[in-house]
Motif scaffolding. Structure first.
Motif, mmCIF file in Angstrom:
data_model
loop_
_atom_site.group_PDB
_atom_site.id
_atom_site.type_symbol
_atom_site.label_atom_id
_atom_site.label_comp_id
_atom_site.label_asym_id
_atom_site.label_seq_id
_atom_site.Cartn_x
_atom_site.Cartn_y
_atom_site.Cartn_z
ATOM 1 N N UNK A 114 49.484 105.789 28.703
ATOM 2 C CA UNK A 114 48.504 105.950 27.628
ATOM 3 C C UNK A 114 47.095 106.073 28.204
ATOM 4 N N UNK A 115 46.796 105.275 29.228
ATOM 5 C CA UNK A 115 45.477 105.361 29.872
ATOM 6 C C UNK A 115 45.284 106.739 30.497
ATOM 7 N N UNK A 116 46.333 107.248 31.145
ATOM 8 C CA UNK A 116 46.255 108.588 31.736
ATOM 9 C C UNK A 116 46.007 109.635 30.656
ATOM 10 N N UNK A 117 46.654 109.492 29.510
ATOM 11 C CA UNK A 117 46.443 110.420 28.403
ATOM 12 C C UNK A 117 45.025 110.367 27.881
ATOM 13 N N UNK A 118 44.466 109.162 27.748
ATOM 14 C CA UNK A 118 43.096 109.012 27.268
ATOM 15 C C UNK A 118 42.088 109.659 28.215
ATOM 16 N N UNK A 119 42.438 109.703 29.503
ATOM 17 C CA UNK A 119 41.524 110.279 30.497
ATOM 18 C C UNK A 119 41.861 111.730 30.823
ATOM 19 N N UNK B 184 34.235 108.836 28.121
ATOM 20 C CA UNK B 184 33.069 109.720 27.993
ATOM 21 C C UNK B 184 32.033 109.561 29.102
ATOM 22 N N UNK B 185 32.083 108.472 29.862
ATOM 23 C CA UNK B 185 30.997 108.202 30.811
ATOM 24 C C UNK B 185 31.384 108.424 32.274
ATOM 25 N N UNK B 186 32.632 108.842 32.534
ATOM 26 C CA UNK B 186 33.090 108.931 33.919
ATOM 27 C C UNK B 186 32.308 109.955 34.730
ATOM 28 N N UNK C 159 42.169 105.096 36.236
ATOM 29 C CA UNK C 159 43.395 104.515 35.669
ATOM 30 C C UNK C 159 43.846 103.318 36.517
ATOM 31 N N UNK C 160 43.758 103.462 37.849
ATOM 32 C CA UNK C 160 44.171 102.367 38.741
ATOM 33 C C UNK C 160 43.238 101.156 38.596
#
Length: 452
Positions: free
Chosen positions: A163-168, A376-378, A393-394
């Protein structure tokens, strides 16, 4: 500054609602999306559409993958394949290094099976090994728990990291997420095992500790209850074939096009897409079921997997809705510029996830919420590249394991099944997860210096 205060207020609401008021994380995240939308001043006519698009967008990318991964894990658990996997590791490594053996068993089993279920399934095996090798069951419990916890928070197709990978935006780069996740989780599992070794001379001091001998005797009964266990090849195939296919698909899509752009590339690209790879894994998992009643049992396992996947899908979708609200505001650019000036980079998502995890207890909620929040801030903090997103993600995964204590169901599973007192579990298990998280994020930071 007011934007930051609003965001902090929403985060505090999430923590209090899930930990104190015991609201379901799905409802909490959905309410947080609405509260944030009004507080940030989004136009009222756009709020429902923003939230709906965020909810559907993330599930459109990753929802079926979560469902298929959960069903495969259910079949591996119920068919006895998890026991076969554990037995195989014992045969390969032997009994010379008991805590290492338990850690590796947990590391492998928790890729498809939830860490809570994995500990319950393997508990009697762990106790049996501890008694046979005259090793402290506390050390063995912590080694098993930290091995399970490592892949649970870092490696797809476990729902939290996927899910985290999907969000990113990494749904087409899951092979890279898996490859880096396996590396980081190996470091986390090793750190947990080293901490477990500190308790080699300790014995459980909780209620019912004297019953552990009988618990060990139950392993043979548990194993027998499955009847004829699946073979090692059949047991590992539903996990490793999809992972291999996803990784090969990612390699085929490298900019250098190592396998060309023709027929073989098209084949690997098709098979390496996560949904297609997991459909193949699901087909392989069907072979684990007994042939005389295979279709009926397969249908039953799918139903159980769907029930298990439903709350994860809802939490993931609500996290996507919350993330969509954050993306619709200037908070990302503001925080990105502010945090970039501080120079904490990859440690920022770790700290957010660790705060959420420690406060409300759920690793999945911490992974989903943090990834939606920081997406949004990466770019503004130097993590805008594909590898930057993977390492984020890690870092979030490292935070989502820091720390497991009394508000985490996994803490109580480990404590109760291991017959540890609460104070002993805090020293052994909670400290182990703190060390795992800190060691992991330091390793991720070192990777960022090399890979970014």
């Amino acid at each position: 500054m007011s934007l930051v205060l609003i965001l902090l207020g929403v985060i505090i609401f999430i923590v209090i609602a899930t930990s104190k008021l015991k609201l379901h994380p799905f409802l909490t995240l959905l309410l947080a999306a609405f509260i944030g939308a009004f507080a940030f001043g989004l136009p009222a006519k756009d709020i429902a559409k923003t939230i709906s698009n965020g909810f559907g967008g993330i599930l459109g990318y990753i929802g079926l993958v979560i469902v298929l991964g959960t069903i495969i894990g259910t079949i591996l658990e119920k068919s006895g394949a998890a026991i076969t996997m554990a037995d195989t590791v014992i045969k390969l490594i032997g009994k010379r290094f008991p805590t290492l053996t338990m850690s590796i068993i947990g590391y492998i089993v928790s890729i498809p099976v939830f860490c809570d279920s994995g500990f319950v399934i393997l508990n009697s095996l762990k106790q049996s090994m501890a008694n046979r090798m005259k090793v402290s069951s506390v050390a063995m419990s912590v080694a098993l728990a930290t091995g399970l916890y490592a892949t649970h928070t870092f490696v797809p197709p476990t729902p939290g990291p996927i899910a985290a990978a999907g969000n990113l935006g990494l749904e087409s780069s899951l092979g890279l997420v898996i490859a880096i996740g396996l590396l980081v989780s190996a470091v986390a599992a090793f750190a947990g095992m080293l901490w477990a070794n500190r308790f080699m001379q300790d014995e459980p001091n909780g209620e019912g500790a004297d019953e552990l001998v009988h618990q060990a005797e139950e392993f043979d009964k548990l194993k027998a209850s499955y009847g004829k266990l699946p073979s090692a090849t059949a047991s590992f195939a539903p996990i490793f074939v999809p992972i291999l296919l996803i990784c090969l698909g990612s390699i085929a899509n490298f900019p250098s096009k190592p396998v060309g752009v023709d027929g073989f590339y098209s084949l690997l690209n098709f098979l390496g897409q996560p949904l297609n790879a997991l459909v193949i894994g699901l087909g392989l998992s069907m072979l684990l079921l007994k042939p005389e009643n295979r279709i009926k049992e397969f249908t039953n396992r799918i139903s159980e997997g769907l029930i298990a996947a439903a709350p994860i899908l809802l939490i993931t979708g609500a996290g996507g809705a919350f993330g969509a609200v954050i993306k619709a505001t200037p908070i990302g650019q503001y925080l990105g510029a502010t945090l970039s000036a501080l120079g904490i980079g990859i440690f920022m998502p770790f700290l957010v996830a660790a705060a959420l995890k420690s406060a409300q207890g759920s690793s999945t909620v911490a992974l989903v919420t943090t990834s939606a929040m920081v997406a949004p801030m990466l770019g503004d903090i130097g993590l805008g590249s594909e590898m930057g997103h993977v390492l984020t993600v890690m870092a979030i995964g490292a935070g989502a394991m820091t720390v497991s204590h009394a508000n985490d169901s996994f803490f109580w599973v480990v404590t109760q099944f291991s017959r540890m007192s609460v104070s002993q579990a805090y020293r052994a298990q909670t400290m182990a997860t703190a060390i795992q998280g800190i060691v992991s994020v330091v390793f991720v930071w070192i990777l960022s210096l090399i890979l970014l």
